[in-house]
Design an enzyme around this catalytic site. Structure first.
Site, PDB file in Angstrom:
ATOM      1  N   CYS A   2      45.121 -33.792  26.327  1.00 25.35           N
ATOM      2  CA  CYS A   2      45.766 -34.386  27.033  1.00 25.35           C
ATOM      3  C   CYS A   2      47.424 -35.256  25.632  1.00 25.35           C
ATOM      4  CB  CYS A   2      45.138 -36.248  27.140  1.00 25.35           C
ATOM      5  SG  CYS A   2      43.552 -36.376  27.905  1.00 25.35           S
ATOM      6  N   ARG A  28      50.829 -30.817  28.430  1.00 25.12           N
ATOM      7  CA  ARG A  28      49.086 -31.014  27.898  1.00 25.12           C
ATOM      8  C   ARG A  28      48.548 -31.828  28.781  1.00 25.12           C
ATOM      9  NH1 ARG A  28      48.296 -30.866  22.089  1.00 25.12           N
ATOM     10  NH2 ARG A  28      46.644 -31.900  22.912  1.00 25.12           N
ATOM     11  N   TRP A  75      44.447 -35.431  30.978  1.00 24.69           N
ATOM     12  CA  TRP A  75      44.103 -34.075  31.900  1.00 24.69           C
ATOM     13  C   TRP A  75      42.309 -34.212  32.060  1.00 24.69           C
ATOM     14  CZ3 TRP A  75      45.967 -29.404  33.395  1.00 24.69           C
ATOM     15  CH2 TRP A  75      44.982 -28.628  34.008  1.00 24.69           C
ATOM     16  N   ASN A 101      42.731 -38.944  23.065  1.00 25.09           N
ATOM     17  CA  ASN A 101      42.413 -37.651  23.610  1.00 25.09           C
ATOM     18  C   ASN A 101      41.605 -36.862  23.088  1.00 25.09           C
ATOM     19  OD1 ASN A 101      42.597 -34.862  24.431  1.00 25.09           O
ATOM     20  ND2 ASN A 101      44.519 -34.589  22.204  1.00 25.09           N
ATOM     21  N   GLY A 102      40.320 -36.264  23.616  1.00 20.16           N
ATOM     22  CA  GLY A 102      39.903 -35.891  23.322  1.00 20.16           C
ATOM     23  C   GLY A 102      37.971 -36.171  23.926  1.00 20.16           C
ATOM     24  N   GLU A 479      38.874  -7.215  30.592  1.00 18.58           N
ATOM     25  CA  GLU A 479      39.263  -7.560  29.906  1.00 18.58           C
ATOM     26  C   GLU A 479      40.637  -7.169  29.162  1.00 18.58           C
ATOM     27  OE1 GLU A 479      40.508  -9.992  32.043  1.00 18.58           O
ATOM     28  OE2 GLU A 479      41.474 -10.846  30.099  1.00 18.58           O
ATOM     29  N   LYS A 483      44.519  -7.517  30.291  1.00 22.73           N
ATOM     30  CA  LYS A 483      45.821  -8.084  29.130  1.00 22.73           C
ATOM     31  C   LYS A 483      47.097  -7.143  29.048  1.00 22.73           C
ATOM     32  CE  LYS A 483      45.050 -11.004  30.145  1.00 22.73           C
ATOM     33  NZ  LYS A 483      43.856 -11.933  30.403  1.00 22.73           N
ATOM     34  N   GLU A 486      48.667  -6.710  32.010  1.00 25.82           N
ATOM     35  CA  GLU A 486      50.149  -7.289  32.750  1.00 25.82           C
ATOM     36  C   GLU A 486      51.230  -7.980  31.797  1.00 25.82           C
ATOM     37  OE1 GLU A 486      48.326 -10.568  33.992  1.00 25.82           O
ATOM     38  OE2 GLU A 486      46.691 -10.751  32.357  1.00 25.82           O
ATOM     39  N   HIS A 502      31.463  11.184  33.782  1.00 27.27           N
ATOM     40  CA  HIS A 502      31.794  11.188  35.033  1.00 27.27           C
ATOM     41  C   HIS A 502      33.315  11.080  35.810  1.00 27.27           C
ATOM     42  CE1 HIS A 502      27.144  11.006  35.118  1.00 27.27           C
ATOM     43  NE2 HIS A 502      27.544   9.702  34.374  1.00 27.27           N
ATOM     44  N   LYS A 602      51.088 -18.163  37.777  1.00 18.48           N
ATOM     45  CA  LYS A 602      49.716 -18.507  36.847  1.00 18.48           C
ATOM     46  C   LYS A 602      48.743 -18.277  38.394  1.00 18.48           C
ATOM     47  CE  LYS A 602      47.579 -20.114  33.768  1.00 18.48           C
ATOM     48  NZ  LYS A 602      47.007 -18.942  32.809  1.00 18.48           N
TER      49      LYS A 602
HETATM   50  C1  F6R Z   1      45.263 -12.614  34.309  1.00 19.99           C
HETATM   51  C2  F6R Z   1      44.846 -13.802  34.741  1.00 19.99           C
HETATM   52  C3  F6R Z   1      44.464 -13.393  36.415  1.00 19.99           C
HETATM   53  C4  F6R Z   1      43.905 -14.524  36.654  1.00 19.99           C
HETATM   54  C5  F6R Z   1      43.358 -14.617  38.459  1.00 19.99           C
HETATM   55  C6  F6R Z   1      42.586 -15.919  38.952  1.00 19.99           C
HETATM   56  O1  F6R Z   1      44.735 -12.997  32.655  1.00 19.99           O
HETATM   57  O2  F6R Z   1      45.453 -15.067  34.235  1.00 19.99           O
HETATM   58  O3  F6R Z   1      43.785 -12.441  36.609  1.00 19.99           O
HETATM   59  O4  F6R Z   1      42.685 -15.019  36.152  1.00 19.99           O
HETATM   60  O5  F6R Z   1      44.384 -15.475  38.988  1.00 19.99           O
HETATM   61  O6  F6R Z   1      43.336 -16.491  38.575  1.00 19.99           O
HETATM   62  P1  F6R Z   1      42.237 -18.035  38.471  1.00 19.99           P
HETATM   63  O7  F6R Z   1      40.887 -18.375  37.892  1.00 19.99           O
HETATM   64  O8  F6R Z   1      42.973 -19.580  38.068  1.00 19.99           O
HETATM   65  O9  F6R Z   1      41.493 -18.670  39.803  1.00 19.99           O
END
Ligand code: F6R
Length: 607
Positions: A2, A28, A75, A101-102, A479, A483, A486, A502, A602
């Site tokens: 927060c 935050r 938050w 916050n915490g 993963e 990263k 993307e 394979h 996002k």
């Molecule tokens: C990759 C990324 C996306 C999310 C995906 C699911 O860095 O951020 O692949 O992981 O869109 O999003 P959530 O977890 O919000 O359902």
């Protein structure tokens, strides 16, 4: 996570300065907002659910009187984002106000004790115990400073907090353990906040509050004390010369890098989750006929890693499944005995929610793990856990991934205990290492960032990358690949290493970069075999290894060493960190914006 802000001014307009400061802290958290000020012997307060602008439009946050006050943008962690749970929280008589916050781990015990002493609680938050404890101490004759000092000694968990009281209306008392707190000074005013950008418009002279310190702010200046020894601490203000844009990111050039660096703190938060929700979810998992781990993208990779954890520790077979495939693959077989553990940082991903809806229609049980209290997932899940990572602004998920892994690991250990499947020695070993993970990640970031930067320089011209791992590390490989792809737009592949022969191995030619994830566990011997296969065909080997792994050091062209040994099943958390950094620095080398990669959002709320 927060945001908190407080100030003491010469003029009577503290509330508008607090309002402006909170706007800077909105990243935050933005579930609810509140401000309390003091004037004469009266406390004035406004708070409500919603974003700052919306709450201001209804309540006019600038209209509170007084030259001293505190504010908070929340938050939600304990207690849904309702008005009653918004900060500041007050004591029984509305004379003491607190923003925090915490996470207070022992709030349930403290609340019972205070209720028995006659205190009345209004909210469902952990924070509310703080003003009541202070009230109790002041009732016994302590000054505000002494009462806050005695109170924080009783708190387990993390906190950055600011307290004001009508009884001593000339000061703000602050304290810090783990959650960030910093104050800023100039000739005629003083400000305190969760981070520097919040007051940078007013002053660039700032003092960081260290862990275990209590600070008294007044019109005359500040006094810092060590909470344990009660000794005075001398600390002069530092001059901050950040550009405003950097200030928002606390001096980091990008949110992604800031969020990578926040991981130790976020992991510590996941170790403080409320026992009752972890326990309840474990019971649901234990009784489930079959368990699907449902998610998209990075969250799916957390699910994949979790399937190894549940299998190896708690002997529970699970089906990790990409949410957009769920309906096609399992839509008809799901039934009342099915349980879905749904993982979604945002709690709003359309593909994930569609899978949930289809399963609910067939009477399946839905459990949720998310970062956003109040999201759709929290409303429809039978039980949900909030992973408490705070808002993630960078589009690429980093801190939320390692936090998801930590929560899922804790669930797997609890289930192992419940089922009596592994020895207590093994359980204790895993639990001990889980506790150490925040420090291990901290050391990895501190010790390896420079080396990863050099690797990014060396390999940034490559056209394609390969990521390989075995067992739980195959999820880390996926993963690492996601990263890199993307944010730096380098086409990449990831496979369980055993599968590489394979088909994919036909791609390998001289200098083809292959990243191997190599913890020293059951899979170590086989991964060495895979490295040799790739090396024999001319691949450049970049290995992520554990401490003193001489065998792989001798085989690899480059390596990043995680300076510790830990059970392989927990290795994804530290091992993914160099891959996050690699993706970040590779993006910079190639001139890409790591925070806002093209074509991505996002929260993906379309199917
Ligand atoms: C990759 C990324 C996306 C999310 C995906 C699911 O860095 O951020 O692949 O992981 O869109 O999003 P959530 O977890 O919000 O359902």
């Amino acid at each position: 996570m927060c945001g908190i802000f407080g100030c003491i001014l010469r003029t009577d307009d503290a509330s508008s300065a607090i309002h402006k400061g909170l706007k800077k802290l909105e990243y935050r958290g933005y579930d609810s907002v509140g401000i309390a000020t003091l004037q004469g012997n009266r406390l004035f307060m406004k708070k409500d659910r919603g974003k700052i602008d919306n709450v201001h439009a209804i309540h006019n946050l600038d209209s509170l009187p007084g030259r001293l006050g505190i504010g908070h943008t929340r938050w939600a962690t304990h207690g849904a984002p309702y008005q009653v749970n918004a900060h500041p929280h007050t004591d029984c008589k509305n004379q003491i106000a607190v923003v925090h916050n915490g996470i207070i781990e022992n709030f349930a015990e403290l609340k019972t004790e205070l209720e028995e002493a006659g205190h009345t609680f209004r909210s469902k938050t952990d924070t509310e115990v703080i003003p009541h404890l202070i009230e109790q101490k002041m009732k016994n004759g302590l000054s505000l400073v002494d009462a806050v000092h005695e109170t924080v000694k009783r708190l387990d968990g993390s906190y950055a907090l600011c307290v004001i009281s009508v009884k001593e209306p000339d000061k703000i008392v602050c304290a810090r353990k783990e959650s960030p707190l910093v104050f800023g000074v100039n000739e005629d005013s003083i400000y305190v906040a969760s981070d520097i950008p919040a007051f940078l418009a007013y002053t660039n002279k700032s003092v960081i509050v260290h862990d275990g310190e209590l600070v008294v702010l007044s019109g005359k200046g500040y006094e810092i004390r060590n909470i344990a020894s009660w000794e005075l601490v001398k600390r002069e203000p530092e001059i901050i010369d950040w550009a405003p844009e950097m200030a928002e990111k606390q001096g980091y050039p990008h949110f992604m890098l800031k969020e990578i660096h926040e991981q130790p703190l976020c992991l510590r938060n996941t170790l403080r989750l409320q026992d009752k929700y972890l326990e309840l979810m474990t019971t649901f998992l234990d009784r489930a006929g079959e368990v699907f781990l449902v998610a998209c993208g990075t969250s799916y990779h957390a699910c994949l890693a979790a399937s190894y954890l549940f299998s190896k520790l708690s002997f529970l077979a699970t089906h990790p499944i990409i949410a957009s495939e769920f309906l096609e693959q399992h839509g008809k077989s799901v039934n009342i005995d099915s349980t879905l553990l749904v993982v979604s940082q945002s709690g709003e991903t359309a593909d994930t929610l569609e899978a949930v809806e289809s399963a609910r229609l067939r009477a399946a049980t839905v459990l949720g793990l998310t970062n956003v209290v109040g999201s759709t997932l929290t409303r429809i899940a039978r039980v949900y856990i909030c992973q408490q990572s705070g808002p993630e602004i960078g589009v690429a998920a980093t801190k939320t991934f390692t936090s998801q892994l930590s929560v899922l690991s804790q669930l797997a250990v609890r289930l192992a205990k419940k089922r009596g499947k592994i020895s207590h020695v093994e359980i204790e070993d895993i639990e001990e290492h889980l506790e150490q993970l925040p420090d291990i990640v901290e050391r990895t970031i501190q010790g390896k960032e420079e080396k990863v930067k050099q690797l990014a320089k060396k390999y940034s011209g490559k056209q394609v990358f390969f990521f390989l791992g075995r067992g739980v590390s195959s999820a880390v490989a996926l993963e690492g690949k996601l990263k890199l792809m993307e944010i730096s737009y380098i086409p990449s592949l990831a496979y369980p290493a055993g599968e590489s022969k394979h088909g994919p191995i036909s791609l390998i030619e001289d200098g083809f970069p292959v990243v191997f994830i190599c913890p020293k566990g059951d899979t170590h011997r086989s991964i060495i075999g895979n490295i040799m296969e790739m090396k024999a065909r001319g691949a450049s080997i970049i290995a992520i290894i554990e401490k003193d792994d001489e065998k792989i050091k001798n085989l690899a062209d480059d390596y990043i060493e995680i300076e510790t040994e830990l059970p392989e099943i927990l290795s994804p958390i530290p091992f993914v960190v160099p891959l996050q950094l690699l993706a970040y620095y590779m993006a910079l080398e190639r001139g890409c914006d790591p925070d806002q990669p093209r074509n991505l959002a996002k929260s993906v709320t379309v199917k």
